[in-house]
Scaffold this active site. Structure first.
Site, PDB file in Angstrom:
ATOM      1  N   GLY A  92      43.202  41.631  41.675  1.00 18.22           N
ATOM      2  CA  GLY A  92      43.564  40.579  41.507  1.00 18.22           C
ATOM      3  C   GLY A  92      42.872  39.653  40.497  1.00 18.22           C
ATOM      4  N   LYS A  93      42.126  38.833  40.789  1.00 17.76           N
ATOM      5  CA  LYS A  93      41.343  37.774  39.639  1.00 17.76           C
ATOM      6  C   LYS A  93      40.683  38.728  38.591  1.00 17.76           C
ATOM      7  CE  LYS A  93      40.011  34.298  41.949  1.00 17.76           C
ATOM      8  NZ  LYS A  93      39.461  32.778  42.231  1.00 17.76           N
ATOM      9  N   LYS A 151      26.478  29.287  48.951  1.00 21.15           N
ATOM     10  CA  LYS A 151      27.965  29.747  49.056  1.00 21.15           C
ATOM     11  C   LYS A 151      28.620  28.561  50.045  1.00 21.15           C
ATOM     12  CE  LYS A 151      30.593  33.227  47.548  1.00 21.15           C
ATOM     13  NZ  LYS A 151      30.529  33.625  46.080  1.00 21.15           N
ATOM     14  N   GLY A 166      41.832  46.617  44.657  1.00 21.07           N
ATOM     15  CA  GLY A 166      41.930  45.192  44.431  1.00 21.07           C
ATOM     16  C   GLY A 166      42.028  44.797  42.964  1.00 21.07           C
ATOM     17  N   HIS A 205      42.474  42.858  37.696  1.00 20.72           N
ATOM     18  CA  HIS A 205      43.151  43.230  36.770  1.00 20.72           C
ATOM     19  C   HIS A 205      42.657  43.180  35.295  1.00 20.72           C
ATOM     20  CE1 HIS A 205      43.939  38.859  36.142  1.00 20.72           C
ATOM     21  NE2 HIS A 205      44.520  39.220  34.802  1.00 20.72           N
TER      22      HIS A 205
END
Length: 372
Positions: A204-205, A102, A202, A208
């Protein structure tokens, strides 16, 4: 005169914590950690390679500012250590021939992200000679990976027009949906989610897209997000979805069946777990368990926890496929198997009398040990 004093005292508690994690704790064992700085572009980044036992380390690039944190660089380092370890387990459990890595770029992506910075970052990744393969994460997007790829051949999550798989959020959300179906099967005897009330923190990417799957499946969906525009986008697309003010309101929603943390880590902690009304937790966020022992607290409360690094592995399955000439149907078929693996882990947890997170860790650790 050149200042050769250490930037951080070795007696600093933050520094000691990081070194303890890296060298002395069960959470450590990393093969390599690289601190990157390019002053002309403003790049400050950490690249952590936890394991290459199964193959080159694969994991995303997070771009985050750590607002309100007095020493954001140390916070980024701790994040990189934790997230890269999680990627080793995720990739092992997903059956990929990849270890875990990461990267974290420090800064507000809305303020400091630039082409020069991303190109500089790509050069640092390239310098690792293929030991680390990067992709998107929080704060980075497909168009960013297209830029990084200009200086680094070991880049995935690129746009289709540049030979990539596109947005990995698509199969991340699909995999979480499969994990939810398996959780419903184990908890209620049917994988159907119609009529189930699902709360998503949340949108977001990934979140949704997860809403899209749940609405199509007939679930009742409640959402929250710190970004008002993200909530507005969901409500515009799906007027039947309801929104609440914050996560505290979401997790205490009466009648909630499933809670889906889909933002940053640490969502399951000593404050949130006792307050949960949901009896299933299955979400896309990484590192949801705030500290060791939370998985037992969940089990003691009768909450079924679908291990995060299992159910959110659809994205890494997608970008790993890109390295072999991306085929969406092939990648989606692999991500569909998250349903079966989730059921397998629940069954093993019941048989061994341990929380699902422990059962998942054991399976991943056995695969990594066998590879060594």
């Amino acid at each position: 005169m050149t200042d050769v004093r250490p930037a951080v005292s070795v007696d600093s508690p933050a520094e000691v914590d990081v070194l303890d994690t890296l060298f002395r704790s069960d959470q450590g064992g990393h093969e390599q950690v690289v601190l990157c700085q390019d002053r002309p572009s403003g790049l400050k980044a950490v690249i952590a390679i936890h394991s290459t036992a199964l193959g080159p380390a694969l994991g995303g690039t997070r771009f985050h500012a750590y607002p309100g944190v007095p020493r954001p660089e140390e916070a980024a380092l701790r994040d990189a250590l934790n997230l890269s370890r999680g990627m080793s387990y995720k990739n092992a459990l997903a059956g990929l021939e990849h270890g875990g890595g990461k990267a974290v770029i420090v800064g507000d992506p809305d303020q400091v992200k630039s082409e020069e910075l991303l190109l500089a970052y790509g050069r640092f990744v390239s310098g690792l000679g293929g030991r680390y393969v990067t992709a998107c994460d929080v704060g980075t997007y497909v168009q960013d990976m297209d830029v990084v790829a200009r200086t680094n051949r070991w880049t995935t999550g690129r746009s289709p027009e540049n030979g990539g798989a596109g947005d990995s959020s698509v199969l991340t959300a699909f995999g979480v949906f499969q994990g939810m179906r398996a959780s419903a099967q184990h908890r209620w005897g049917s994988p159907e989610l119609a009529g189930r009330k699902v709360g998503i923190a949340g949108v977001g990417k990934v979140g949704h897209i997860l809403v899209d799957h749940l609405v199509e499946a007939g679930a009742e969906v409640v959402v929250t997000d710190v970004r008002a525009e993200s909530v507005a986008r969901v409500l515009t697309a799906h007027p039947q979805v309801t929104a609440v003010s914050d996560t505290a309101a979401l997790i205490t929603t009466p009648g909630l069946d499933i809670y889906a943390p889909c933002a940053l880590g640490g969502a399951l902690n000593d404050l949130t777990v006792p307050a949960l009304t949901a009896t299933v937790v299955c979400g896309a966020a990484n590192n949801q368990l705030d500290h060791p022992g939370i998985e037992k607290t969940l089990a003691d409360r009768g909450v079924l926890y679908a291990p995060d690094y299992l159910v959110n592995s659809g994205g890494v399955i997608q970008v790993a496929d890109e390295l072999h000439g991306f085929d969406f149907a092939r990648a989606k078929s692999k991500a569909t198997k998250i349903f079966d693996t989730t059921l397998e882990i629940f069954e093993r947890a019941d048989t061994e009398g341990v929380p699902p997170a422990v059962a998942a860790d054991r399976i991943a650790e056995q695969r990594m040990a066998a590879a060594r």
